[in-house]
Design a protein around this motif. Sequence first.
Motif, mmCIF file in Angstrom:
data_model
loop_
_atom_site.group_PDB
_atom_site.id
_atom_site.type_symbol
_atom_site.label_atom_id
_atom_site.label_comp_id
_atom_site.label_asym_id
_atom_site.label_seq_id
_atom_site.Cartn_x
_atom_site.Cartn_y
_atom_site.Cartn_z
ATOM 1 N N GLU A 140 1.112 -1.442 -0.208
ATOM 2 C CA GLU A 140 0.167 0.412 -0.298
ATOM 3 C C GLU A 140 0.319 1.461 0.035
ATOM 4 O O GLU A 140 0.641 2.915 -0.302
ATOM 5 C CB GLU A 140 -1.310 -0.475 1.230
ATOM 6 C CG GLU A 140 -2.195 -0.808 1.725
ATOM 7 C CD GLU A 140 -3.046 -0.948 0.940
ATOM 8 O OE1 GLU A 140 -3.143 0.206 -0.071
ATOM 9 O OE2 GLU A 140 -3.656 -1.939 0.786
ATOM 10 N N ALA A 141 2.004 1.324 0.339
ATOM 11 C CA ALA A 141 2.927 2.623 0.478
ATOM 12 C C ALA A 141 4.557 1.941 -0.058
ATOM 13 O O ALA A 141 4.412 1.399 0.833
ATOM 14 C CB ALA A 141 2.580 3.013 1.919
ATOM 15 N N VAL A 142 4.982 3.258 0.680
ATOM 16 C CA VAL A 142 6.206 3.454 -0.102
ATOM 17 C C VAL A 142 7.022 4.275 -0.416
ATOM 18 O O VAL A 142 6.364 5.317 0.552
ATOM 19 C CB VAL A 142 7.229 2.123 -1.327
ATOM 20 C CG1 VAL A 142 6.934 3.165 -2.423
ATOM 21 C CG2 VAL A 142 8.142 2.251 -1.024
ATOM 22 N N VAL A 143 8.631 4.391 1.066
ATOM 23 C CA VAL A 143 8.996 5.364 1.172
ATOM 24 C C VAL A 143 11.119 5.270 1.312
ATOM 25 O O VAL A 143 11.088 4.127 1.752
ATOM 26 C CB VAL A 143 8.655 5.980 2.690
ATOM 27 C CG1 VAL A 143 8.737 5.134 3.205
ATOM 28 C CG2 VAL A 143 8.750 7.746 3.336
ATOM 29 N N ALA A 144 11.152 6.466 0.721
ATOM 30 C CA ALA A 144 12.502 6.267 0.962
ATOM 31 C C ALA A 144 12.958 6.673 2.179
ATOM 32 O O ALA A 144 12.577 7.827 3.549
ATOM 33 C CB ALA A 144 13.553 7.266 -0.126
ATOM 34 N N CYS A 145 13.810 6.049 2.987
ATOM 35 C CA CYS A 145 14.055 6.380 4.165
ATOM 36 C C CYS A 145 14.821 6.946 5.112
ATOM 37 O O CYS A 145 16.175 6.958 6.025
ATOM 38 C CB CYS A 145 14.348 4.720 4.892
ATOM 39 S SG CYS A 145 12.670 4.236 5.236
ATOM 40 N N GLY A 146 16.172 7.558 3.807
ATOM 41 C CA GLY A 146 17.273 8.413 3.586
ATOM 42 C C GLY A 146 18.574 7.123 3.764
ATOM 43 O O GLY A 146 18.259 5.686 3.872
ATOM 44 N N GLY A 147 19.677 7.257 3.150
ATOM 45 C CA GLY A 147 20.634 6.277 2.804
ATOM 46 C C GLY A 147 20.036 5.638 1.677
ATOM 47 O O GLY A 147 19.978 6.451 1.067
ATOM 48 N N ASP A 148 20.900 4.079 1.953
ATOM 49 C CA ASP A 148 20.540 3.228 1.101
ATOM 50 C C ASP A 148 19.309 2.509 1.705
ATOM 51 O O ASP A 148 19.175 1.247 0.372
ATOM 52 C CB ASP A 148 21.770 2.132 0.262
ATOM 53 C CG ASP A 148 22.383 3.140 0.452
ATOM 54 O OD1 ASP A 148 22.516 3.814 -0.844
ATOM 55 O OD2 ASP A 148 23.861 2.862 0.327
ATOM 56 N N ARG A 149 18.218 3.085 2.115
ATOM 57 C CA ARG A 149 16.818 2.014 2.548
ATOM 58 C C ARG A 149 15.622 2.872 2.668
ATOM 59 O O ARG A 149 15.623 3.452 1.661
ATOM 60 C CB ARG A 149 16.681 1.921 3.901
ATOM 61 C CG ARG A 149 17.967 1.694 4.949
ATOM 62 C CD ARG A 149 18.594 1.398 6.443
ATOM 63 N NE ARG A 149 18.242 3.124 6.905
ATOM 64 C CZ ARG A 149 18.236 3.816 7.877
ATOM 65 N NH1 ARG A 149 17.918 2.955 9.231
ATOM 66 N NH2 ARG A 149 18.225 4.994 8.046
ATOM 67 N N LEU A 150 14.730 2.052 1.666
ATOM 68 C CA LEU A 150 13.490 2.138 1.723
ATOM 69 C C LEU A 150 12.680 0.959 2.698
ATOM 70 O O LEU A 150 12.850 0.086 3.503
ATOM 71 C CB LEU A 150 13.194 1.668 0.277
ATOM 72 C CG LEU A 150 13.520 0.175 -0.631
ATOM 73 C CD1 LEU A 150 12.037 -0.153 -0.841
ATOM 74 C CD2 LEU A 150 13.624 1.063 -2.293
ATOM 75 N N ALA A 151 11.570 1.597 2.600
ATOM 76 C CA ALA A 151 10.619 0.774 3.657
ATOM 77 C C ALA A 151 9.086 0.808 2.345
ATOM 78 O O ALA A 151 8.755 1.346 1.991
ATOM 79 C CB ALA A 151 10.007 1.601 4.515
ATOM 80 N N THR A 152 8.580 -0.787 3.207
ATOM 81 C CA THR A 152 7.092 -1.187 2.427
ATOM 82 C C THR A 152 6.350 -1.002 3.783
ATOM 83 O O THR A 152 6.764 -1.588 4.538
ATOM 84 C CB THR A 152 7.010 -2.143 1.268
ATOM 85 O OG1 THR A 152 7.989 -3.049 2.448
ATOM 86 C CG2 THR A 152 8.724 -2.080 0.440
ATOM 87 N N ASP B 294 17.192 -2.887 2.449
ATOM 88 C CA ASP B 294 18.008 -2.678 1.602
ATOM 89 C C ASP B 294 18.497 -1.638 0.351
ATOM 90 O O ASP B 294 18.196 -3.296 -0.053
ATOM 91 C CB ASP B 294 20.117 -3.375 2.033
ATOM 92 C CG ASP B 294 20.575 -2.861 1.306
ATOM 93 O OD1 ASP B 294 20.735 -1.522 0.414
ATOM 94 O OD2 ASP B 294 22.116 -3.394 1.870
ATOM 95 N N ALA B 295 18.260 -0.849 -0.253
ATOM 96 C CA ALA B 295 17.540 -0.754 -1.913
ATOM 97 C C ALA B 295 18.753 -1.169 -3.012
ATOM 98 O O ALA B 295 18.577 -1.182 -4.306
ATOM 99 C CB ALA B 295 17.509 0.803 -2.106
ATOM 100 N N LEU B 296 19.702 -1.245 -2.436
ATOM 101 C CA LEU B 296 20.884 -1.809 -3.185
ATOM 102 C C LEU B 296 21.212 -3.328 -3.338
ATOM 103 O O LEU B 296 21.078 -3.908 -4.107
ATOM 104 C CB LEU B 296 22.624 -1.415 -2.946
ATOM 105 C CG LEU B 296 22.468 0.134 -2.572
ATOM 106 C CD1 LEU B 296 23.684 0.546 -2.398
ATOM 107 C CD2 LEU B 296 22.293 1.242 -3.764
ATOM 108 N N ASP B 297 20.685 -3.535 -2.649
ATOM 109 C CA ASP B 297 20.836 -5.248 -2.107
ATOM 110 C C ASP B 297 19.065 -6.398 -2.850
ATOM 111 O O ASP B 297 19.028 -6.874 -3.723
ATOM 112 C CB ASP B 297 20.899 -6.316 -0.610
ATOM 113 C CG ASP B 297 20.394 -7.518 -0.963
ATOM 114 O OD1 ASP B 297 20.865 -7.977 -2.105
ATOM 115 O OD2 ASP B 297 20.666 -8.330 1.126
ATOM 116 N N GLY B 298 17.851 -5.595 -1.518
ATOM 117 C CA GLY B 298 16.487 -5.713 -1.722
ATOM 118 C C GLY B 298 16.378 -7.566 -1.863
ATOM 119 O O GLY B 298 15.411 -7.906 -1.586
ATOM 120 N N LYS B 299 17.477 -8.797 -1.584
ATOM 121 C CA LYS B 299 17.149 -9.964 -1.695
ATOM 122 C C LYS B 299 15.893 -9.854 0.026
ATOM 123 O O LYS B 299 15.103 -10.925 -0.404
ATOM 124 C CB LYS B 299 18.441 -10.625 -1.273
ATOM 125 C CG LYS B 299 19.014 -10.592 -2.685
ATOM 126 C CD LYS B 299 20.258 -10.733 -2.581
ATOM 127 C CE LYS B 299 21.010 -11.093 -3.755
ATOM 128 N NZ LYS B 299 22.334 -11.806 -3.484
#
Length: 126
Positions: free
Chosen positions: A40-52, A62-67
């Motif tokens: 329902e939502a996604v947001v950039a958390c700063g650095g290389d992180r994002l939240a869903t 970790d936006a660079l990994d994502g596994k």
Amino acid sequence: VASFQGTLVASCGYDGLARLWDLRTGGGAARTFAHGFKVEAVVACGGDRLATAGGRDVCVWDALDGKAPIHRFRDAHARACGALCVDAERQRLVSAGLDGLVKVHSLADHATVVKAAARYARVVQL
């Protein structure tokens, strides 16, 4: 849709995935994040992180990994969680849901530090 690092955009959908798009290439998704529920939502958390947010869970990635998520706030809400935002210092992640709760989570140690109830109301946007 969330802007991420200036050249990347994150999107989410009911297919259970969040996607990170590289605007420089104009091609397909650069990364895919399998949240596991309708996102329902996604947001950039700063650095290389994002939240869903989706279902009752909130995930930090970790936006660079994502596994796999760095952290999953399992059952963060009793009903669907559909809203996220981050504080100005990028230290706290705020989630809200149809259970009427607004929760503040630490991005440093992944603790839930504040829980507030919106009496008789569903919170669908922050």
